[in-house]
Design an enzyme around this catalytic site. Structure first.
Site, PDB file in Angstrom:
ATOM      1  N   GLY A  41       0.849  -1.190   0.000  1.00 33.45           N
ATOM      2  CA  GLY A  41       0.000   0.000   0.000  1.00 33.45           C
ATOM      3  C   GLY A  41       0.883   1.237   0.000  1.00 33.45           C
ATOM      4  N   SER A  68      -0.091   3.958   5.230  1.00 39.09           N
ATOM      5  CA  SER A  68      -1.230   3.036   5.220  1.00 39.09           C
ATOM      6  C   SER A  68      -1.165   2.028   6.379  1.00 39.09           C
ATOM      7  CB  SER A  68      -1.324   2.304   3.877  1.00 39.09           C
ATOM      8  OG  SER A  68      -0.168   1.521   3.644  1.00 39.09           O
ATOM      9  N   LYS A  81       1.527  -0.191   6.962  1.00 34.69           N
ATOM     10  CA  LYS A  81       2.248  -1.420   6.616  1.00 34.69           C
ATOM     11  C   LYS A  81       3.183  -1.839   7.749  1.00 34.69           C
ATOM     12  CE  LYS A  81       4.110   0.404   2.953  1.00 34.69           C
ATOM     13  NZ  LYS A  81       3.526   1.759   3.140  1.00 34.69           N
ATOM     14  N   ASP A 104      11.264  -5.282   5.949  1.00 32.22           N
ATOM     15  CA  ASP A 104      10.549  -4.003   5.846  1.00 32.22           C
ATOM     16  C   ASP A 104      11.172  -3.169   4.725  1.00 32.22           C
ATOM     17  OD1 ASP A 104       8.538  -2.249   6.544  1.00 32.22           O
ATOM     18  OD2 ASP A 104       9.735  -1.195   8.042  1.00 32.22           O
ATOM     19  N   GLU A 105      10.392  -2.223   4.190  1.00 28.28           N
ATOM     20  CA  GLU A 105      10.853  -1.358   3.095  1.00 28.28           C
ATOM     21  C   GLU A 105      11.398  -2.202   1.938  1.00 28.28           C
ATOM     22  OE1 GLU A 105      10.149   1.729   3.135  1.00 28.28           O
ATOM     23  OE2 GLU A 105       9.967   2.286   5.245  1.00 28.28           O
ATOM     24  N   GLN A 152      10.659  -2.580  -1.017  1.00 27.53           N
ATOM     25  CA  GLN A 152      10.769  -1.994  -2.364  1.00 27.53           C
ATOM     26  C   GLN A 152      12.207  -1.584  -2.691  1.00 27.53           C
ATOM     27  OE1 GLN A 152       9.185  -0.447   0.180  1.00 27.53           O
ATOM     28  NE2 GLN A 152      10.118   1.559   0.426  1.00 27.53           N
ATOM     29  N   CYS A 163      -5.566  10.019  -2.547  1.00 33.42           N
ATOM     30  CA  CYS A 163      -6.378   9.126  -3.379  1.00 33.42           C
ATOM     31  C   CYS A 163      -5.977   9.332  -4.851  1.00 33.42           C
ATOM     32  CB  CYS A 163      -7.862   9.409  -3.172  1.00 33.42           C
ATOM     33  SG  CYS A 163      -8.365  11.028  -3.799  1.00 33.42           S
TER      34      CYS A 163
HETATM   35  P1  ADP Z   1       3.525   2.769   6.482  1.00 35.31           P
HETATM   36  O1  ADP Z   1       4.514   1.729   6.968  1.00 35.31           O
HETATM   37  O2  ADP Z   1       2.478   2.185   5.552  1.00 35.31           O
HETATM   38  O3  ADP Z   1       4.155   4.018   5.921  1.00 35.31           O
HETATM   39  P2  ADP Z   1       3.089   3.261   9.276  1.00 35.31           P
HETATM   40  O4  ADP Z   1       2.723   1.938   9.908  1.00 35.31           O
HETATM   41  O5  ADP Z   1       4.493   3.746   9.430  1.00 35.31           O
HETATM   42  O6  ADP Z   1       2.655   3.232   7.734  1.00 35.31           O
HETATM   43  O7  ADP Z   1       2.163   4.424   9.862  1.00 35.31           O
HETATM   44  C1  ADP Z   1       0.751   4.346   9.889  1.00 35.31           C
HETATM   45  C2  ADP Z   1       0.252   5.427  10.853  1.00 35.31           C
HETATM   46  O8  ADP Z   1       0.489   6.715  10.278  1.00 35.31           O
HETATM   47  C3  ADP Z   1      -1.251   5.433  11.101  1.00 35.31           C
HETATM   48  O9  ADP Z   1      -1.635   4.513  12.093  1.00 35.31           O
HETATM   49  C4  ADP Z   1      -1.488   6.863  11.561  1.00 35.31           C
HETATM   50  O10 ADP Z   1      -1.252   6.984  12.933  1.00 35.31           O
HETATM   51  C5  ADP Z   1      -0.411   7.665  10.844  1.00 35.31           C
HETATM   52  N1  ADP Z   1      -0.863   8.531   9.744  1.00 35.31           N
HETATM   53  C6  ADP Z   1      -0.365   9.760   9.461  1.00 35.31           C
HETATM   54  N2  ADP Z   1      -0.937  10.282   8.341  1.00 35.31           N
HETATM   55  C7  ADP Z   1      -1.832   9.371   7.883  1.00 35.31           C
HETATM   56  C8  ADP Z   1      -2.733   9.319   6.758  1.00 35.31           C
HETATM   57  N3  ADP Z   1      -2.825  10.312   5.871  1.00 35.31           N
HETATM   58  N4  ADP Z   1      -3.502   8.214   6.611  1.00 35.31           N
HETATM   59  C9  ADP Z   1      -3.421   7.206   7.520  1.00 35.31           C
HETATM   60  N5  ADP Z   1      -2.597   7.205   8.588  1.00 35.31           N
HETATM   61  C10 ADP Z   1      -1.796   8.261   8.783  1.00 35.31           C
END
Ligand code: ADP
Length: 192
Positions: free
Chosen positions: A13, A17, A19, A86-87, A89, A181
């Site tokens: 995602g 999101s 992840k 993790d990461e 990509q 989006c």
């Molecule tokens: P990823 O690994 O996908 O980048 P993370 O697990 O590091 O995501 O972070 C997810 C957290 O980021 C959410 O639980 C929320 O607290 C925070 N967050 C900040 N901005 C957003 C956003 N625009 N949409 C959803 N979550 C967000």
């Protein structure tokens, strides 16, 4: 206790999101199930902590940084039953063969990584990893413009949407990312 069968799970995602949160949640539960867990990430990801997998919400898990995925064999313990990446990509294409070998050894491999780059194009080895996975979860963030589910990572340079052909590193510019989006994701200069 070794799993009878290895398996490959991909959590993907856009940025924000969840992840990394989901990866950490699965790893914690695996530890409760008395699995031996090891986590790896590409060493070029320097966000927050040198040797941890860290979510945007501040959760962390210790991780071994690898300059190349092939180095995993030097670090993998004999009794490890669950491997987190993790990461993903940012790993080189060889990651797919490594993941295959890990699963063949009976290891549960849990991979988190961006499906698309800021241009909305497939990111590194992720398409192949998604294809070889036994299970895929595609998470959504929240679009910062409209509040609807976000599937894209918007790159901003000095507050403006990054152009399609902007270099990956721009010295002296302030750069940030937002979840957006499809409608609000902007990539000026996208080839027609
Ligand atoms: P990823 O690994 O996908 O980048 P993370 O697990 O590091 O995501 O972070 C997810 C957290 O980021 C959410 O639980 C929320 O607290 C925070 N967050 C900040 N901005 C957003 C956003 N625009 N949409 C959803 N979550 C967000």
């Amino acid at each position: 206790m070794r799993h009878l069968q290895g398996r490959v799970e991909v959590i993907t995602g856009p940025m924000f999101s969840g992840k990394t949160e989901e990866l950490i949640r699965r790893l914690r539960r695996a530890m409760i199930a008395r699995q031996k867990v090891q986590v790896f990430k590409p060493s070029l990801d320097k966000r927050y902590a040198e040797e941890a997998v860290a979510s945007h919400a501040g959760m962390a898990f210790e991780a071994v940084p690898l300059e190349h995925i092939g180095q995993i064999w030097e670090h993998l313990d004999d009794d490890t039953t669950v491997v987190g990446l993790d990461e993903a990509q940012f790993f080189s294409p060889e990651v797919t063969a490594v993941v295959q070998r890990l699963a063949e050894r009976g290891i549960r491999v849990i991979i988190a990584g961006l499906d698309m780059d800021f241009r909305g194009e497939p990111f590194g080895p992720m398409p192949a990893l998604l294809a070889q996975a036994d299970r895929v979860d595609k998470l959504q963030a929240i679009c910062v413009v409209c509040g609807f589910p976000a599937t894209r990572s918007q790159r901003l340079i000095d507050g403006q949407p990054a152009r399609y052909d902007d270099p990956v590193v721009i010295v002296g510019a302030s750069e940030m990312y937002e979840a957006r989006c499809r409608e609000h994701h902007e990539v000026p200069g996208y080839p027609a």
